[in-house]
Design an enzyme around this catalytic site. Structure first.
Site, PDB file in Angstrom:
ATOM      1  N   SER A   2       7.130 -15.258  -0.331  1.00  0.00           N
ATOM      2  CA  SER A   2       6.800 -15.581   1.049  1.00  0.00           C
ATOM      3  C   SER A   2       7.734 -14.870   2.041  1.00  0.00           C
ATOM      4  O   SER A   2       7.858 -13.658   1.976  1.00  0.00           O
ATOM      5  CB  SER A   2       6.836 -17.090   1.216  1.00  0.00           C
ATOM      6  N   LYS A  15       8.851 -10.826   1.973  1.00  0.00           N
ATOM      7  CA  LYS A  15       8.990  -9.821   3.027  1.00  0.00           C
ATOM      8  C   LYS A  15      10.383  -9.205   2.895  1.00  0.00           C
ATOM      9  O   LYS A  15      10.580  -7.992   2.989  1.00  0.00           O
ATOM     10  CB  LYS A  15       8.850 -10.449   4.420  1.00  0.00           C
ATOM     11  N   HIS A  30      -0.346 -20.869  -2.254  1.00  0.00           N
ATOM     12  CA  HIS A  30       0.911 -20.212  -1.909  1.00  0.00           C
ATOM     13  C   HIS A  30       2.051 -20.765  -2.768  1.00  0.00           C
ATOM     14  O   HIS A  30       2.333 -21.959  -2.733  1.00  0.00           O
ATOM     15  CB  HIS A  30       1.157 -20.515  -0.420  1.00  0.00           C
ATOM     16  N   TRP A  70      -3.896 -17.488   4.482  1.00  0.00           N
ATOM     17  CA  TRP A  70      -2.948 -17.267   5.587  1.00  0.00           C
ATOM     18  C   TRP A  70      -2.197 -15.944   5.388  1.00  0.00           C
ATOM     19  O   TRP A  70      -1.860 -15.252   6.337  1.00  0.00           O
ATOM     20  CB  TRP A  70      -1.978 -18.448   5.615  1.00  0.00           C
TER      21      TRP A  70
HETATM   22  C1  GTR Z   1       4.853 -19.503   6.794  1.00  0.00           C
HETATM   23  C2  GTR Z   1       4.811 -18.185   7.477  1.00  0.00           C
HETATM   24  C3  GTR Z   1       4.571 -17.099   6.498  1.00  0.00           C
HETATM   25  C4  GTR Z   1       5.373 -17.259   5.225  1.00  0.00           C
HETATM   26  C5  GTR Z   1       5.709 -18.695   4.879  1.00  0.00           C
HETATM   27  C6  GTR Z   1       6.890 -18.932   3.965  1.00  0.00           C
HETATM   28  O1  GTR Z   1       4.945 -20.567   7.651  1.00  0.00           O
HETATM   29  O2  GTR Z   1       3.790 -18.226   8.425  1.00  0.00           O
HETATM   30  O3  GTR Z   1       4.782 -15.852   7.097  1.00  0.00           O
HETATM   31  O4  GTR Z   1       6.523 -16.488   5.254  1.00  0.00           O
HETATM   32  O5  GTR Z   1       5.959 -19.463   5.969  1.00  0.00           O
HETATM   33  O6  GTR Z   1       7.900 -18.240   4.019  1.00  0.00           O
HETATM   34  O7  GTR Z   1       6.804 -19.914   3.224  1.00  0.00           O
END
Ligand code: GTR
Length: 434
Positions: free
Chosen positions: A271, A275, A412, A362
């Protein structure tokens, strides 16, 4: 000229039809919940991606030499200036390492555990990051290692009572976690990783910089930003750059630890930390393999698709992740001189793996796949296999060339399925090259 442009565009738009498709029920549900967000492939705007193999001055990159000497540095600089921001320091000269724990009989004799405090300024009471390392005892040294930052503190990744508990950030404050929070984060299958012959190293991302908008008063920013003077410039590093910088400091330590093969370090992240892993691997070519797990917007997903989380959404929810300049591209993705396929391409010729999840719309799974696909020409130019498919694979059908990709069932998260595929991928490349 005009027809060439048209062909490129048609190719991008046509992508929506192939391979994996999201569950229409899920698309409907999410679209109803957030009518302002694109969850329907048919609503993705047309766009043209910048060509990773054409320089800003129009020069076509036809040779690996030109990629290395001109286009790669140019792309890196564009990401630094417009998106992640510039880290003001490389390896700090005053940084020291303190190995404060060594147990050759950890985890019932299966592992050697080390804990190392990285003192960024060399001062015992200054900013520090604790690194937790497990190495398999039955594997010849030096050992290849998976490295990732964690979200909740080292003590949370395993119930091992010897893991030192260090204060973590909670709602803008530092708190000392309770004993019963040990082992609560199930995202790192330590025993499986050891059984497959790899070491595992992790550190808490908040040790580098906390994850909230006030972060610039704390952590590594407080320790080093005085170099900027009064006001942070619009291209000063954001939190993702800071975390990536921290990952490189771990590599600095690996280079002096004889038990670890610093030439075979896999950097990965989930997540926001996915990045971070991509950005760390892009900048620091000492990382042998780079893995992005569900990294989404600002990670592997193409910004121009505007599917799921967008530049404007991410910059308003997390104003501290990127540099100030990136906010200029809110709702103006087409003006970006880069897109995320170019971030993936910065790993070339080293192996890179991008992973998505079926329900994680998302993060735009198809946009993540397309970044891998459009990074492929750079790998081909450098004489590598690149991505072995032109079409998005079906669910749970990983593809593994020099670029790897999968989309798995579920939402996720960093799961055992993901880990097993990453270790398959590492096996493949380590067998070939190590
Ligand atoms: C979310 C965000 C994403 C992702 C995620 C995470 O809220 O919108 O970009 O990075 O968090 O890190 O769990």
């Amino acid at each position: 000229m005009f027809w060439m442009f048209f062909v490129a565009l048609a190719q991008v738009v046509g992508e929506g039809q192939q391979g994996w498709q999201p569950n229409p029920e899920l698309v409907k549900k999410l679209s109803e919940r957030r009518p302002d967000v694109i969850y329907d492939e048919a609503k993705v705007p047309t766009y043209t991606l910048p060509d990773p193999l054409v320089c800003l001055d129009g020069t076509k990159v036809m040779t690996p030499e030109l990629w290395r000497s001109k286009r790669r540095p140019e792309i890196l600089e564009l990401f630094r200036t417009h998106m992640y921001g510039k880290a003001p320091i490389g390896k700090p000269g005053e940084m020291t390492f303190e190995v404060f724990d060594l147990d050759k009989n950890a985890l019932n004799g299966k592992a050697t555990r080390k804990q190392v405090r990285i003192l960024f300024t060399g001062k015992p009471d200054g900013l520090s990051m604790d690194l937790l390392i497990y190495l398999p005892n039955d594997v010849k040294r030096p050992v290849p290692v998976f490295l990732l930052l964690n979200f909740f503190g080292n003590h949370a990744i395993h119930p091992d009572p010897a893991i030192r508990i260090k204060p973590v950030w909670f709602k803008g404050e530092k708190i000392t976690p309770s004993e019963d929070s040990r082992g609560r984060d199930r995202s790192i299958p330590v025993e499986r990783i050891l059984a497959r012959g790899y070491g595992i190293a992790t550190a808490y991302y908040g040790d580098i910089a906390p994850d909230f908008p006030g972060t610039f008063q704390h952590g590594i920013f407080a320790a080093f930003d005085k170099l900027f003077g009064e006001k942070r410039p619009p291209d000063a590093w954001g939190a993702i750059s800071a975390w990536a910088w921290g990952l490189s400091r771990v590599l600095d330590y690996f280079e002096v630890d004889k038990d670890i093969d610093a030439k075979w370090v896999v950097v990965l992240g989930h997540s926001r930390l996915g990045k971070t892993a991509l950005w760390a691997g892009a900048q620091d070519e000492r990382f042998a393999i780079v893995i992005s797990n569900n990294s989404g917007c600002g990670g592997a997903a193409l910004s121009r698709r505007r599917f799921g989380e967008t530049v404007a959404i991410i910059n308003s929810a997390f104003p501290h992740w990127f540099c100030e300049n990136f906010k200029r591209y809110n709702d103006r993705e087409n003006e970006l001189p880069i897109d995320q396929h170019m971030l993936v391409a910065l790993t070339a010729p080293r192996p890179v793996y991008i992973a998505s999840a079926d329900e994680d719309l998302w993060a735009d799974p198809r946009g993540e796949f397309l970044a891998a696909k459009f990074a492929d020409p750079v790998y081909k130019l450098l004489g590598k296999e690149g991505l072995p498919t032109q079409e998005m694979p079906a669910l749970n059908q990983p593809v593994m060339g020099t670029i790897g990709y999968h989309i798995r069932s579920g939402g996720h998260g960093l799961t055992e399925y993901d880990w097993e595929r990453y270790m398959d991928f590492a096996d493949k490349h380590f067998r070939q090259n190590r």
